[in-house]
Each structure stands twice: as structure tokens, then as C-alpha cells.
Design a protein around this motif. Sequence first.
Motif, short mmCIF file in Angstrom:
data_model
loop_
_atom_site.label_atom_id
_atom_site.label_comp_id
_atom_site.label_asym_id
_atom_site.label_seq_id
_atom_site.Cartn_x
_atom_site.Cartn_y
_atom_site.Cartn_z
N THR A 266 49.09 26.61 -3.98
CA THR A 266 48.95 27.96 -4.53
C THR A 266 47.49 28.35 -4.69
OG1 THR A 266 48.97 27.19 -6.83
CG2 THR A 266 51.10 27.63 -5.79
N TYR A 271 48.34 33.58 -3.69
CA TYR A 271 48.84 32.94 -2.48
C TYR A 271 49.77 31.79 -2.81
CZ TYR A 271 45.28 35.34 0.33
OH TYR A 271 44.51 36.29 0.96
N VAL A 273 51.82 28.72 -0.22
CA VAL A 273 52.28 28.23 1.09
C VAL A 273 53.07 26.95 0.86
CG1 VAL A 273 50.44 29.27 2.46
CG2 VAL A 273 50.09 27.02 1.44
N VAL A 287 54.35 24.58 8.23
CA VAL A 287 54.41 25.64 7.23
C VAL A 287 55.82 26.24 7.26
CG1 VAL A 287 53.47 27.84 6.47
CG2 VAL A 287 51.97 26.14 7.53
N LYS A 290 55.42 31.11 3.37
CA LYS A 290 54.12 31.54 2.87
C LYS A 290 54.23 32.99 2.42
CE LYS A 290 52.04 33.14 7.23
NZ LYS A 290 50.86 33.05 8.10
N ALA A 296 54.69 35.36 -3.05
CA ALA A 296 54.16 34.10 -3.55
C ALA A 296 54.81 33.72 -4.87
CB ALA A 296 52.65 34.19 -3.69
N ALA A 317 44.96 26.98 0.13
CA ALA A 317 46.12 27.86 0.23
C ALA A 317 45.78 29.08 1.08
CB ALA A 317 46.57 28.30 -1.17
N VAL A 320 45.37 28.00 4.85
CA VAL A 320 46.66 27.78 5.53
C VAL A 320 47.37 29.10 5.78
CG1 VAL A 320 48.94 26.72 5.30
CG2 VAL A 320 46.91 25.46 4.59
N TYR A 321 47.34 29.99 4.79
CA TYR A 321 47.99 31.29 4.94
C TYR A 321 47.40 32.09 6.10
CZ TYR A 321 49.78 35.94 3.86
OH TYR A 321 50.39 37.16 3.94
N CYS A 324 47.84 29.83 9.88
CA CYS A 324 49.07 29.17 10.31
C CYS A 324 50.23 30.16 10.35
CB CYS A 324 49.43 28.01 9.38
SG CYS A 324 48.17 26.72 9.31
N LEU A 326 54.47 30.82 10.53
CA LEU A 326 55.65 30.16 9.99
C LEU A 326 56.25 29.21 11.01
CD1 LEU A 326 57.51 33.03 8.07
CD2 LEU A 326 56.49 30.96 7.08
#
Length: 390
Positions: A266, A271, A273, A287, A290, A296, A317, A320-321, A324, A326
Motif C-alpha cells: 500500500t 495506492y 497492489v 500482480v 491494483k 485501493a 506500491a 508496481v502500479y 505492471c 494486471l
Amino acid sequence: MSASEDGQERTEQPSAKKLEDARRQGQVPRSRELSTTLVTLAAATVLYALGEQFAHGFMNLMRYGLSPDYLNTRDPERLPGMFHHFLVEGLMLTWPLLAVTFVAALVAAVMLGGLTFSLSFKLEKLNPLAGIGRMFSLQSGVELLKSVLKVLFIGGVAWVLLRGLTDDILGLALQSPEAALASSGSMMSWFFVVVSLPLVLIALIDVPWQLWSHHKQLRMTRQEVMDEHKESEGRPEVKGRIREMQQAASRRRMMEKVPKADVIITNPTHYAVALRYDEARGGAPVVVAKGIDEVAARIRAIAGEHDVPLVASPRLARAVYASCDLDAEIPSGLYLAVAQILTYVYQLKQWQAMGGDIPAVPEPVVDEQYLKGHGMTPDSDMNPHQDQPR
């Protein structure tokens, strides 16, 4: 409103959708001349190839039917059996001709317009005024002209052939019945073949005409083209509603995967994920969910309901958001930071099961060049509305 009523001319070629709709309604180009030509030529070919066999078969059938045993029959109960016998024998003799002509009729339908089946019924076809209009239309005039030309053309060819075969026809009277029957069958087969050949020329003229006439009937006005384009593209409000429904369905599927995640990283507020690592499959963590803000918060709530660990790491977080998709593996640039988080999660589960020292919450190292490469400023306050990730 028709084109004549709104003042627009049908100058545009029919679209693929217009042609497909017409086809579903049974409105396809058809050429009776093509069907007649193929069926006639097929029948002529069969008669030429099997004419002698047909002649001998019917001669034997006639001889059998005119025998005294049949002519002197006075028993009414024998009549159905006799009729059945002649019917079966006649069908057995003519089945090649019937089969070939049936196949030729199907081939003619497939060649132009294809096979269609429609049960549509239009009340306007019962309108007598519309029927009178069709009688005096261009299409009816062309059909009448074709019929007259067929009669004159084929009749002329038949007359020339009959003049040339006059001596042969008269000579049949001097032959024995068997020889006369065989000779007449041969002459009829040749006559049928030659008389059928003019139909080929008529079909070659009629098929392009039918295609042109069909496309002309389906021509569209500019307004119809614009309306169809707008309908195919979809109205903005309808497209927006469909997009909302698709996003909601996708979000529901995503939320269903949150309970199976290994950890939720977080921001801690903006955010979230969710990552899952499958040791049996190998590869990098994936992932599975997200989101930002309300999404979130929903991810964090579901994780809390199912005891999925939450680890606050704002920079990771956010990284990655931003980088990346889904159901995709994390990129190599985040391997070290994610490995630190997963190690902490496994240590936390071991501590919960066995006790001992509480593992320390890690501070994952995220390369600043990696953040800059994905449009993120390392020193930002992690507010997604200030520095929205791509």
C-alpha cells in the motif's frame, strides 16, 4: 422515408451490413436463366451419355406392359401391384437424370446468391397497386425481352436442326421398331444438347444484369451511410454505458483474486497492489489486483477480511502500479524490492505460527532511475492526483 421522399438520391454502393441484412431477408441476386441453363445442360449430358440405355429400358418396360398377361388381366386386386411395378421400374430407369438435375439446381443457387432460407412475409406484396407497378417496371420489361429473345433464338436453332434432320426422321419409318427407337433416342439426345447451347449465351448476359440490378436496388443515400456508420460505431452515451459495465465486471473479477494474494503493498492510502507468487509455477510474482483511492480502499478491506498481509511501502506500491499490468509478472527492475517484501511476509507467517522475535518491516530499495523511467518523481508525496502514473 424513401430516397424519393426526402430528396436524396441513392448514389452510394451498398455496405457489407446492407448486403448481409438483405441476404438474411432472402433478398439475393437470382438468375432463372443460369438455373435453367445448368439444369438443361445437365439433363442433356445425361441423355447423351445414357440415352441408349433409357431407350432400351423403356422399350422393355413398354413391351412388358403391353404383353397379353397384363392386357387380359381381369383381377382388380392385381392392378395396384402392376402400377407399383411400373412406377418403381420407371424411377429406377430415370433416377440418374433426376439426381443430376437436382444437383445442378443446387449448384446454380450456390453460384449466384448462395443458399438462403427466409420466412419473411411482406404485406406490401399483396398491394395490387404495387403489383401493377412491378408489372411495368424496368425489371419486368427486361424479363419480357429475355423471354421473347429466348423463344426466337432457341426456336430458330430448333428449326434449323429439324430441317437438317428431316431425312433422318422420315427414314425412321423404314427401320425396325428396335432400330427406330434407338435412332430416335440418339437424335433426340443430340437435338437436346444443341438446342440447350443457346441458353449458355443467354445466361452469360443475364447473370451480370442480375448482379447489377441487385446492387442497384440496395444502393444507399448518403444519410443512410452516415446513420449506419453512427450505428456501427455506437452512440457516445451507449458506448460510455457499455464501457462502465465492462470496467465494473473487470473490477469484480479482480477483487475475486484479492483473497488469494500473498501480500498487499500500500501507499498506504492512495495506492494498493496485490501480489501472488506461485512457487510451483515458478517465474516472478504476478500482480493480481491494483487500484487507487476507492479501489485501493476496497482492496485493503477485502484483504483484511481474508487475513492477507498489508505492507506499507509507498514508493514500491506506486512503482508496481505504474509499471505492471494486471495478471502480469513484475519487471526485473522490481525483483529485489518485491523479494524483500515477500521475505518479510513469510517471516511474519512463521512468527505467527511459532512465535519468537517479531520480524522487522523492511524498507524496499527501489532504483530511482527506474522510477524516473516510468514518469515518477522519487521525492513526490505519493499522491496519485499530483503525479499520476502512466
